[in-house]
Write an enzyme that holds these catalytic residues in place. Structure first.
Site, mmCIF file in Angstrom:
data_model
loop_
_atom_site.group_PDB
_atom_site.id
_atom_site.type_symbol
_atom_site.label_atom_id
_atom_site.label_comp_id
_atom_site.label_asym_id
_atom_site.label_seq_id
_atom_site.Cartn_x
_atom_site.Cartn_y
_atom_site.Cartn_z
ATOM 1 N N HIS A 267 10.079 30.500 36.331
ATOM 2 C CA HIS A 267 10.585 31.570 37.101
ATOM 3 C C HIS A 267 9.715 32.083 38.305
ATOM 4 O O HIS A 267 9.481 31.246 38.838
ATOM 5 C CB HIS A 267 10.905 32.710 35.832
ATOM 6 N N HIS A 306 17.112 24.885 41.460
ATOM 7 C CA HIS A 306 17.573 26.084 40.995
ATOM 8 C C HIS A 306 18.673 26.060 40.137
ATOM 9 O O HIS A 306 19.411 25.312 40.296
ATOM 10 C CB HIS A 306 17.800 26.970 42.346
ATOM 11 N N ASP A 362 10.403 29.978 46.057
ATOM 12 C CA ASP A 362 9.089 29.838 45.882
ATOM 13 C C ASP A 362 8.023 28.717 46.532
ATOM 14 O O ASP A 362 7.023 28.819 46.518
ATOM 15 C CB ASP A 362 8.750 29.718 44.143
HETATM 16 N N1 ACO Z 1 11.420 18.353 39.652
HETATM 17 C C1 ACO Z 1 11.901 17.278 39.298
HETATM 18 N N2 ACO Z 1 13.128 17.319 38.553
HETATM 19 C C2 ACO Z 1 13.842 18.306 38.335
HETATM 20 C C3 ACO Z 1 13.300 19.491 38.935
HETATM 21 C C4 ACO Z 1 12.195 19.799 39.597
HETATM 22 N N3 ACO Z 1 11.369 20.778 40.079
HETATM 23 N N4 ACO Z 1 14.301 20.597 38.610
HETATM 24 C C5 ACO Z 1 15.106 20.117 37.735
HETATM 25 N N5 ACO Z 1 14.742 18.724 37.893
HETATM 26 C C6 ACO Z 1 15.949 17.667 37.368
HETATM 27 C C7 ACO Z 1 15.787 17.883 35.657
HETATM 28 O O1 ACO Z 1 14.729 16.934 35.189
HETATM 29 C C8 ACO Z 1 17.329 17.058 35.464
HETATM 30 O O2 ACO Z 1 17.049 15.780 35.487
HETATM 31 P P1 ACO Z 1 17.969 14.866 34.527
HETATM 32 O O3 ACO Z 1 19.391 15.529 34.881
HETATM 33 O O4 ACO Z 1 17.395 13.481 34.923
HETATM 34 O O5 ACO Z 1 17.510 15.354 33.017
HETATM 35 C C9 ACO Z 1 17.939 17.871 36.567
HETATM 36 O O6 ACO Z 1 17.057 17.882 37.471
HETATM 37 C C10 ACO Z 1 18.770 18.997 36.488
HETATM 38 O O7 ACO Z 1 17.749 20.081 35.975
HETATM 39 P P2 ACO Z 1 17.597 21.233 34.939
HETATM 40 O O8 ACO Z 1 16.291 21.318 34.306
HETATM 41 O O9 ACO Z 1 18.779 20.830 33.799
HETATM 42 O O10 ACO Z 1 18.079 22.494 35.803
HETATM 43 P P3 ACO Z 1 17.981 23.916 35.446
HETATM 44 O O11 ACO Z 1 19.155 24.428 36.255
HETATM 45 O O12 ACO Z 1 18.065 24.133 33.596
HETATM 46 O O13 ACO Z 1 16.675 24.272 35.809
HETATM 47 C C11 ACO Z 1 14.985 25.182 37.241
HETATM 48 C C12 ACO Z 1 16.254 25.205 36.807
HETATM 49 C C13 ACO Z 1 14.056 25.846 35.887
HETATM 50 C C14 ACO Z 1 14.410 26.065 38.400
HETATM 51 C C15 ACO Z 1 14.003 23.807 37.535
HETATM 52 O O14 ACO Z 1 14.865 23.133 38.660
HETATM 53 C C16 ACO Z 1 12.616 23.821 37.617
HETATM 54 O O15 ACO Z 1 12.050 23.820 36.536
HETATM 55 N N6 ACO Z 1 12.102 23.968 38.901
HETATM 56 C C17 ACO Z 1 10.806 23.807 38.884
HETATM 57 C C18 ACO Z 1 10.442 25.210 38.579
HETATM 58 C C19 ACO Z 1 10.731 26.334 40.014
HETATM 59 O O16 ACO Z 1 10.531 26.021 41.274
HETATM 60 N N7 ACO Z 1 11.073 27.495 39.502
HETATM 61 C C20 ACO Z 1 11.420 28.643 40.294
HETATM 62 C C21 ACO Z 1 13.222 28.796 40.374
HETATM 63 S S1 ACO Z 1 13.474 30.041 41.495
HETATM 64 C C22 ACO Z 1 12.999 31.572 40.890
HETATM 65 O O17 ACO Z 1 12.971 31.685 39.569
HETATM 66 C C23 ACO Z 1 12.554 32.717 41.715
#
Ligand code: ACO
Length: 436
Positions: A267, A306, A362
């Protein structure tokens, strides 16, 4: 046209008509679907609330596929261009943009509440020299609950308004003190002659000079960053704010809980992680190899992806613009080149295109904050200051909503059925779980 959902239960052959309102069905309407009179009734199962609306809200509108973000109906781009942060905070909290006299009064009230009680200052002084600023912020906000015991009367609108002003006023002071503490510098008291961000910068960076003057371009950029971070509808920390607040805990404790949720690397903690990642990559030519490791599932690309935005985070676009204004003053942050190369390669790569992964807010905020002189540990604290307005708006809306009750999800129990008790001397160790 009548809006309803026809459900046919194959277990019983019974059918049900469930009303649809605002594109939703009420989960409680499923409860009538039973296999026998003593059956509990059907529930919906939705880990991580992927498809469940937990409230009706009039604060923030997001259309993820189109990259739209509006506060109270106003596009984020317009607010970032034309308003101050305190104007936007007023809008988010009270529903409309303030008139000139209302804004003057509001700014005066917030300014009046920037001081911390001396005992709270002493509380902060007690942290270890290397305490993480976010841990200090969370604990100090919770500690304010002991300074203002009347805050527990959450049903009283006047008392609520006073705590809102206190929290918005004191957040920059607490944040600046955590920063000074980590550097071993004496704390600087708020200066009521200065604006919200100017005063914050004064408390951060004033040294021996009689008066600190913030660079107007940097103060303006910080104000824009605050506007972009002010609210984001039912995100993880807003949901915590509502959930903790639903037990009628006071707003200081609920805000501390929300800030704790924000601290996580998935987050608000992501901006700190982005900087660590850029440090680890080190140079532009190392980006392709890093992307390969991300694709191999070794780690996530921080600042990408996201839950809601599957096109582009509109805040990231404004931040890119703000970054250029900041770099005109501070000089270009060399990390930007690595970040731009990461973005370029990732946006052309099938892995990221297929999963609709784009830079989020971010990705660029940390680079700007670092250019302004902040250490990465401060980034999430900087996020918490403006988000306090959003948390409080969400909390207030929840308190005033007659449909809301104490938040309490259901579960699908997957544990043992009733077991016979075995006395201690007759127990044998359970086999160790098999490693995958
Ligand atoms: N890098 C690489 N792969 C990713 C990333 C990433 N940053 N984010 C998602 N994926 C992939 C997942 O591994 C998944 O792949 P799969 O289908 O092969 O298993 C697919 O994309 C879908 O991802 P989920 O994790 O299901 O997406 P979710 O909506 O649950 O998660 C989140 C969203 C938590 C923001 C995620 O994208 C993440 O962890 N990002 C990195 C952390 C980040 O930047 N957080 C800030 C968010 S914005 C905020 O809070 C202000």
């Amino acid at each position: 046209m009548k809006e309803g959902l026809l459900i046919s239960d194959q277990r019983t052959q019974a059918s049900y008509e469930i009303p649809i309102q605002d594109g939703t069905i009420r989960a409680m309407d499923l409860r009538q679907i039973k296999t026998a009179p003593d059956d509990f009734g059907l529930m919906s199962y939705d880990p991580a609330f992927m498809n469940t609306a937990s409230c009706r809200s009039a604060i923030t509108f997001i259309e993820g596929d189109k990259g739209i973000l509006r506060y109270r109906g106003y596009p984020i781009e317009t607010l970032a261009e034309k308003c101050s942060f305190l104007e936007v905070a007023y809008l988010i909290l009270f529903g409309d943009l303030p008139t000139e006299p209302q804004l003057k009064e509001w700014v005066g009230q917030i300014t009046h509440h920037t001081m911390l009680h001396e005992t709270t200052k002493k509380f902060l002084e007690g942290f270890r020299y290397d305490a993480h600023p976010m841990g200090m912020l969370v604990s100090t906000v919770a500690a304010l609950s002991t300074v203002y015991p009347e805050a527990r009367h959450v049903q009283d609108p006047e008392i609520r308004r006073l705590q809102i002003m206190r929290l918005i006023g004191k957040m920059p002071t607490i944040a600046a003190y955590t920063y000074r503490h980590s550097l071993g510098y004496p704390y600087v008291y708020p200066d009521n002659e200065l604006g919200y961000t100017g005063n914050f910068m004064n408390m951060l960076w004033k040294m021996a000079e009689p008066r600190y003057t913030a660079n107007p371009a940097l103060a303006c950029a910080l104000d824009i960053l605050f506007i972009l971070h002010a609210d984001h509808e039912q995100n993880c920390s807003a949901n915590v704010m509502r959930s903790v607040g639903s037990s009628r805990a006071d707003p200081f404790l609920a805000t501390a809980a929300a800030a704790a949720a924000l601290s996580g690397p998935l987050h608000g903690g992501a901006n700190e992680e982005v900087l660590k990642m850029l440090d680890e990559i080190g140079a532009k030519d190392k980006v392709p190899a890093y992307i390969e490791k991300v694709k191999a599932g070794q780690f996530k690309l921080m600042g990408f992806g996201h839950r809601i935005y599957k096109n582009y985070d509109p805040r990231a676009r404004i931040l890119k613009w703000a970054a250029d204004r900041v770099f005109e003053v501070t000089g270009r942050n060399p990390k930007l080149d690595i970040a731009l190369e990461l973005e370029r390669i990732a946006l052309e790569d099938e892995y990221f295109i297929k999963r609709k992964l784009y830079p989020n807010v971010d990705f660029y905020s940390g680079i700007i904050y670092q250019a302004m002189g902040f250490k990465p540990e401060m980034f999430t604290v900087l996020f918490a200051i403006p988000r306090t307005a959003g948390w409080l708006a969400q909390w207030q809306e929840m308190v005033e909503d007659p449909e809301q009750k104490i938040a309490r999800p259901r579960q699908v129990y997957i544990g043992h059925a009733v077991r016979d008790f075995v006395p201690l001397e007759k127990r044998s160790a359970a086999p160790a779980p098999v490693k995958a």
